[in-house]
Write a protein that holds these residues in place. Structure first.
Motif, PDB file in Angstrom:
ATOM      1  N   ASP A   8       0.845  -1.199   0.000  1.00  9.72           N
ATOM      2  CA  ASP A   8       0.000   0.000   0.000  1.00  9.72           C
ATOM      3  C   ASP A   8       0.882   1.251   0.000  1.00  9.72           C
ATOM      4  OD1 ASP A   8      -1.885   1.960   0.411  1.00  9.72           O
ATOM      5  OD2 ASP A   8      -2.664   1.127   2.278  1.00  9.72           O
ATOM      6  N   PRO A   9       0.705   2.152  -0.986  1.00 12.50           N
ATOM      7  CA  PRO A   9       1.534   3.368  -1.039  1.00 12.50           C
ATOM      8  C   PRO A   9       1.416   4.252   0.205  1.00 12.50           C
ATOM      9  CG  PRO A   9       0.384   3.064  -3.113  1.00 12.50           C
ATOM     10  CD  PRO A   9      -0.148   2.039  -2.157  1.00 12.50           C
ATOM     11  N   PHE A  10       0.261   4.211   0.881  1.00 11.19           N
ATOM     12  CA  PHE A  10       0.092   5.002   2.097  1.00 11.19           C
ATOM     13  C   PHE A  10       1.113   4.586   3.153  1.00 11.19           C
ATOM     14  CE2 PHE A  10      -1.705   5.331   6.397  1.00 11.19           C
ATOM     15  CZ  PHE A  10      -1.855   6.708   6.484  1.00 11.19           C
ATOM     16  N   TRP A  11       1.261   3.267   3.376  1.00  5.80           N
ATOM     17  CA  TRP A  11       2.195   2.788   4.391  1.00  5.80           C
ATOM     18  C   TRP A  11       3.634   2.967   3.940  1.00  5.80           C
ATOM     19  CZ3 TRP A  11       0.583   2.933   8.947  1.00  5.80           C
ATOM     20  CH2 TRP A  11      -0.732   2.622   9.255  1.00  5.80           C
ATOM     21  N   GLN A  12       3.885   2.904   2.648  1.00  8.95           N
ATOM     22  CA  GLN A  12       5.231   3.198   2.153  1.00  8.95           C
ATOM     23  C   GLN A  12       5.590   4.640   2.495  1.00  8.95           C
ATOM     24  OE1 GLN A  12       4.986   2.273  -2.058  1.00  8.95           O
ATOM     25  NE2 GLN A  12       6.256   0.461  -1.745  1.00  8.95           N
ATOM     26  N   PHE A  13       4.658   5.558   2.242  1.00  7.56           N
ATOM     27  CA  PHE A  13       4.911   6.967   2.552  1.00  7.56           C
ATOM     28  C   PHE A  13       5.081   7.180   4.055  1.00  7.56           C
ATOM     29  CE2 PHE A  13       3.266  11.082   3.934  1.00  7.56           C
ATOM     30  CZ  PHE A  13       4.180  11.912   3.320  1.00  7.56           C
ATOM     31  N   MET A  14       4.244   6.540   4.869  1.00  5.13           N
ATOM     32  CA  MET A  14       4.345   6.705   6.324  1.00  5.13           C
ATOM     33  C   MET A  14       5.697   6.215   6.831  1.00  5.13           C
ATOM     34  SD  MET A  14       1.635   8.102   7.632  1.00  5.13           S
ATOM     35  CE  MET A  14       1.453   7.558   9.308  1.00  5.13           C
ATOM     36  N   ASP A  15       6.125   5.029   6.371  1.00  5.16           N
ATOM     37  CA  ASP A  15       7.417   4.497   6.818  1.00  5.16           C
ATOM     38  C   ASP A  15       8.573   5.318   6.271  1.00  5.16           C
ATOM     39  OD1 ASP A  15       6.155   2.591   8.300  1.00  5.16           O
ATOM     40  OD2 ASP A  15       6.577   0.916   6.960  1.00  5.16           O
ATOM     41  N   LEU A  16       8.428   5.808   5.042  1.00  2.00           N
ATOM     42  CA  LEU A  16       9.474   6.663   4.471  1.00  2.00           C
ATOM     43  C   LEU A  16       9.582   7.975   5.251  1.00  2.00           C
ATOM     44  CD1 LEU A  16      11.457   6.901   2.023  1.00  2.00           C
ATOM     45  CD2 LEU A  16       9.685   8.293   0.967  1.00  2.00           C
ATOM     46  N   ALA A  17       8.452   8.579   5.577  1.00  2.00           N
ATOM     47  CA  ALA A  17       8.468   9.829   6.351  1.00  2.00           C
ATOM     48  C   ALA A  17       9.101   9.603   7.721  1.00  2.00           C
ATOM     49  CB  ALA A  17       7.043  10.367   6.502  1.00  2.00           C
ATOM     50  N   MET A  18       8.769   8.470   8.353  1.00  3.21           N
ATOM     51  CA  MET A  18       9.353   8.181   9.660  1.00  3.21           C
ATOM     52  C   MET A  18      10.862   7.964   9.552  1.00  3.21           C
ATOM     53  SD  MET A  18       7.913   5.654  12.625  1.00  3.21           S
ATOM     54  CE  MET A  18       7.773   4.281  11.549  1.00  3.21           C
ATOM     55  N   LEU A  19      11.304   7.241   8.516  1.00  3.24           N
ATOM     56  CA  LEU A  19      12.736   7.016   8.309  1.00  3.24           C
ATOM     57  C   LEU A  19      13.471   8.338   8.107  1.00  3.24           C
ATOM     58  CD1 LEU A  19      15.255   5.225   7.554  1.00  3.24           C
ATOM     59  CD2 LEU A  19      14.441   5.420   5.202  1.00  3.24           C
ATOM     60  N   TRP A  20      12.987   9.147   7.174  1.00 10.23           N
ATOM     61  CA  TRP A  20      13.672  10.406   6.856  1.00 10.23           C
ATOM     62  C   TRP A  20      13.675  11.352   8.052  1.00 10.23           C
ATOM     63  CZ3 TRP A  20      15.258  12.891   2.031  1.00 10.23           C
ATOM     64  CH2 TRP A  20      15.481  11.972   1.004  1.00 10.23           C
ATOM     65  N   LEU A  21      12.524  11.535   8.683  1.00 10.60           N
ATOM     66  CA  LEU A  21      12.469  12.458   9.823  1.00 10.60           C
ATOM     67  C   LEU A  21      13.319  11.979  10.987  1.00 10.60           C
ATOM     68  CD1 LEU A  21       8.780  13.700   9.999  1.00 10.60           C
ATOM     69  CD2 LEU A  21      10.819  15.052   9.560  1.00 10.60           C
ATOM     70  N   ALA A  22      13.276  10.688  11.283  1.00 15.19           N
ATOM     71  CA  ALA A  22      14.073  10.173  12.402  1.00 15.19           C
ATOM     72  C   ALA A  22      15.561  10.325  12.124  1.00 15.19           C
ATOM     73  CB  ALA A  22      13.720   8.708  12.661  1.00 15.19           C
ATOM     74  N   MET A  23      15.990  10.016  10.912  1.00 15.28           N
ATOM     75  CA  MET A  23      17.414  10.138  10.589  1.00 15.28           C
ATOM     76  C   MET A  23      17.867  11.596  10.612  1.00 15.28           C
ATOM     77  SD  MET A  23      18.935   7.347  10.454  1.00 15.28           S
ATOM     78  CE  MET A  23      20.463   8.052   9.911  1.00 15.28           C
ATOM     79  N   LEU A  24      17.088  12.485  10.025  1.00 15.04           N
ATOM     80  CA  LEU A  24      17.483  13.894   9.998  1.00 15.04           C
ATOM     81  C   LEU A  24      17.408  14.519  11.388  1.00 15.04           C
ATOM     82  CD1 LEU A  24      15.854  14.972   6.634  1.00 15.04           C
ATOM     83  CD2 LEU A  24      18.260  14.447   7.087  1.00 15.04           C
ATOM     84  N   HIS A  25      16.407  14.132  12.169  1.00 14.62           N
ATOM     85  CA  HIS A  25      16.274  14.628  13.540  1.00 14.62           C
ATOM     86  C   HIS A  25      17.472  14.162  14.376  1.00 14.62           C
ATOM     87  CE1 HIS A  25      13.790  15.899  17.043  1.00 14.62           C
ATOM     88  NE2 HIS A  25      14.428  14.912  17.660  1.00 14.62           N
ATOM     89  N   GLY A  26      17.793  12.888  14.282  1.00 20.23           N
ATOM     90  CA  GLY A  26      18.926  12.354  15.032  1.00 20.23           C
ATOM     91  C   GLY A  26      20.256  12.934  14.576  1.00 20.23           C
ATOM     92  N   THR A  27      20.409  13.099  13.274  1.00 19.82           N
ATOM     93  CA  THR A  27      21.647  13.684  12.736  1.00 19.82           C
ATOM     94  C   THR A  27      21.830  15.108  13.233  1.00 19.82           C
ATOM     95  OG1 THR A  27      21.536  12.306  10.767  1.00 19.82           O
ATOM     96  CG2 THR A  27      22.862  14.297  10.611  1.00 19.82           C
ATOM     97  N   ASN A  28      20.761  15.861  13.252  1.00 25.59           N
ATOM     98  CA  ASN A  28      20.849  17.240  13.733  1.00 25.59           C
ATOM     99  C   ASN A  28      21.208  17.273  15.216  1.00 25.59           C
ATOM    100  OD1 ASN A  28      20.731  20.055  13.496  1.00 25.59           O
ATOM    101  ND2 ASN A  28      18.583  20.084  14.092  1.00 25.59           N
ATOM    102  N   GLY A  29      20.677  16.354  15.982  1.00 20.41           N
ATOM    103  CA  GLY A  29      21.022  16.287  17.405  1.00 20.41           C
ATOM    104  C   GLY A  29      22.477  15.911  17.627  1.00 20.41           C
ATOM    105  N   VAL A  30      22.969  14.921  16.888  1.00 23.29           N
ATOM    106  CA  VAL A  30      24.368  14.514  17.027  1.00 23.29           C
ATOM    107  C   VAL A  30      25.296  15.622  16.524  1.00 23.29           C
ATOM    108  CG1 VAL A  30      26.105  12.820  16.291  1.00 23.29           C
ATOM    109  CG2 VAL A  30      23.822  12.068  16.946  1.00 23.29           C
ATOM    110  N   ARG A  31      24.880  16.332  15.464  1.00 26.04           N
ATOM    111  CA  ARG A  31      25.674  17.472  14.968  1.00 26.04           C
ATOM    112  C   ARG A  31      25.834  18.528  16.059  1.00 26.04           C
ATOM    113  NH1 ARG A  31      24.719  22.501  13.598  1.00 26.04           N
ATOM    114  NH2 ARG A  31      22.499  22.203  14.004  1.00 26.04           N
TER     115      ARG A  31
END
Length: 161
Positions: free
Chosen positions: A78-101
C-alpha cells in the motif's frame, strides 16, 4: 540595608568571553535557528508517526504475533504505508543527525576533529537514508526464478496473486 558599590552584581554577559568559547562566524545564526525549529517540528511529527506505527503494528489484528514477513509485505504493498514508513525514516534520521551534529559542535574542541566527525555523521546519514528508501520502494516479497515460477521461499499470499 542600602546597596553599595561593593554589593552590586554586574549585568550578565557584560564580561569578556573566553576565546576558547568563541568560534568563527561560519555557523550563521539563521541556520542554527532553522535547525532548532526543525528539531521541534520534526519531534512533534515523529511522536505522531511513532504512535500510528505502534498502533497499526501492535494493537490492530493479531498484535505482535501477527508481525512477520507477510505482514510487512502486505503493508508495503500500500503506497500510504510506504509513505508513512518513508516519512518516519527520513524524519528520524534527519532529527537524530541534527542532534548529534549539535553534540559534536558542543564537545569537539578542535576544528579538524569537529569537521571529520560531522563528515562521518553526514555520510552515514546519507547511506542509511538511501538504503532505507531503496528497501521501501523496491521491496518484492514474491520471488521468482528465471522461468517466472514462484520460489519456495515466497510467502503463501504470493500464490493467489
Amino acid at each position: 540595608m542600602t546597596a553599595t558599590a561593593e554589593s552590586t552584581i554586574a549585568a550578565p554577559r557584560t564580561g569578556r568571553i573566553d576565546p576558547k568559547y568563541t568560534r568563527g562566524t561560519s555557523a550563521g545564526g539563521s541556520y542554527e535557528m532553522m535547525a532548532w525549529l526543525f528539531m521541534r517540528i520534526s519531534g512533534v511529527i515523529l511522536v505522531a508517526l511513532i504512535f500510528i506505527h505502534l498502533f497499526s503494528n501492535l494493537l490492530v489484528g493479531d498484535g505482535i504475533n501477527g508481525l512477520d514477513f507477510g505482514f510487512v509485505a502486505g503493508k508495503w504493498a500500500d503506497p500510504f504505508w510506504q509513505f508513512m514508513d518513508l516519512a518516519m525514516l527520513w524524519l528520524a534520521m534527519l532529527h537524530g543527525t541534527n542532534g548529534v551534529r549539535t553534540i559534536i559542535n558542543d564537545y569537539a574542541e578542535r576544528d579538524g576533529v569537529r569537521f571529520w566527525l560531522k563528515m562521518v555523521l553526514y555520510v552515514a546519514t546519507v547511506v542509511i537514508i538511501v538504503l532505507g528508501t531503496l528497501v521501501i520502494f523496491t521491496f518484492e516479497p514474491c520471488l521468482t526464478d528465471a522461468t517466472g515460477a514462484l520460489l519456495e521461499a515466497s510467502p503463501a499470499f504470493c500464490e493467489t496473486l
